[in-house]
Design a protein around this motif. Structure first.
Motif, PDB file in Angstrom:
ATOM      1  N   GLU A   1       1.401   9.619   1.003  1.00 47.74           N
ATOM      2  CA  GLU A   1       1.462   9.695   2.459  1.00 47.74           C
ATOM      3  C   GLU A   1       1.066   8.359   3.092  1.00 47.74           C
ATOM      4  OE1 GLU A   1      -0.788  12.105   5.986  1.00 47.74           O
ATOM      5  OE2 GLU A   1      -0.363  13.177   4.120  1.00 47.74           O
ATOM      6  N   TYR A   2       0.099   7.694   2.478  1.00 52.29           N
ATOM      7  CA  TYR A   2      -0.342   6.388   2.980  1.00 52.29           C
ATOM      8  C   TYR A   2       0.827   5.404   3.011  1.00 52.29           C
ATOM      9  CZ  TYR A   2      -2.544   1.803   3.048  1.00 52.29           C
ATOM     10  OH  TYR A   2      -2.877   0.508   3.357  1.00 52.29           O
TER      11      TYR A   2
ATOM     12  N   THR B   1       4.004   6.086   3.028  1.00 49.09           N
ATOM     13  CA  THR B   1       5.013   6.555   3.977  1.00 49.09           C
ATOM     14  C   THR B   1       4.644   6.159   5.410  1.00 49.09           C
ATOM     15  OG1 THR B   1       5.506   8.411   2.514  1.00 49.09           O
ATOM     16  CG2 THR B   1       6.301   8.577   4.761  1.00 49.09           C
ATOM     17  N   GLU B   2       3.379   6.265   5.739  1.00 48.16           N
ATOM     18  CA  GLU B   2       2.928   5.895   7.082  1.00 48.16           C
ATOM     19  C   GLU B   2       3.167   4.419   7.389  1.00 48.16           C
ATOM     20  OE1 GLU B   2      -1.137   7.101   7.319  1.00 48.16           O
ATOM     21  OE2 GLU B   2      -0.636   9.236   7.317  1.00 48.16           O
TER      22      GLU B   2
END
Length: 143
Positions: free
Chosen positions: A2-3, A5-6
């Motif tokens: 997720e990191y 992707t952000e």
């Protein structure tokens, strides 16, 4: 993941770069997540390919400049496994670098290419073709 992707394109580059080394990352997950967020497939495939090829180039450099003993320890290979890997690489030749994207064998292929002093131009060409095609297929399947 997720990191990464952000961070968008920068996160994808980082994930792709690190995934091409011995770190257990999946740049494909980041690519698909960013595609589903509506980012340009062309720019994402380009960024992922460049990052992944540069990561593979690190492996090549390690193989080129580090001693065989260091590489065997790094890849956790016995002498027999190393000799076997070298024979397989010599048998299938530089064309096997088109499979540098493949899990498990990809890192070994790129390191072995450095150890065996494969011409850098051939290395970059074949690794890029394989990795680009892989990301194109993933983007197409996600779309």
């Amino acid at each position: 993941m997720e990191y990464f992707t952000e961070l968008g394109h920068i996160g994808l580059f980082m994930a792709a770069f690190l995934a091409a080394t011995v770190l257990p990352l999946s740049s494909e997950v980041v690519l698909v997540a960013l595609l589903l967020n509506g980012l340009s497939p062309t720019s994402l495939v380009t960024v992922a390919t460049v990052g992944n090829v540069l990561g593979a180039l690190v492996n090549y450099a390690l193989g080129y400049w580090a001693g065989v003993a260091v590489i065997r320890r790094w890849l956790k290979m016995s002498e027999a496994e190393f000799v076997s890997a070298e024979k397989r690489f010599r048998k299938y030749g530089v064309w096997s670098l088109c499979l540098a994207w493949a899990p498990v064998i990809g890192d070994s292929l790129t390191v072995m290419a450095g150890i065996l002093r494969v011409r850098l131009l051939w290395f970059l060409l074949l690794v890029t073709v394989g990795k680009l095609l892989r990301y194109v297929v993933i983007a197409w399947m996600a779309g």
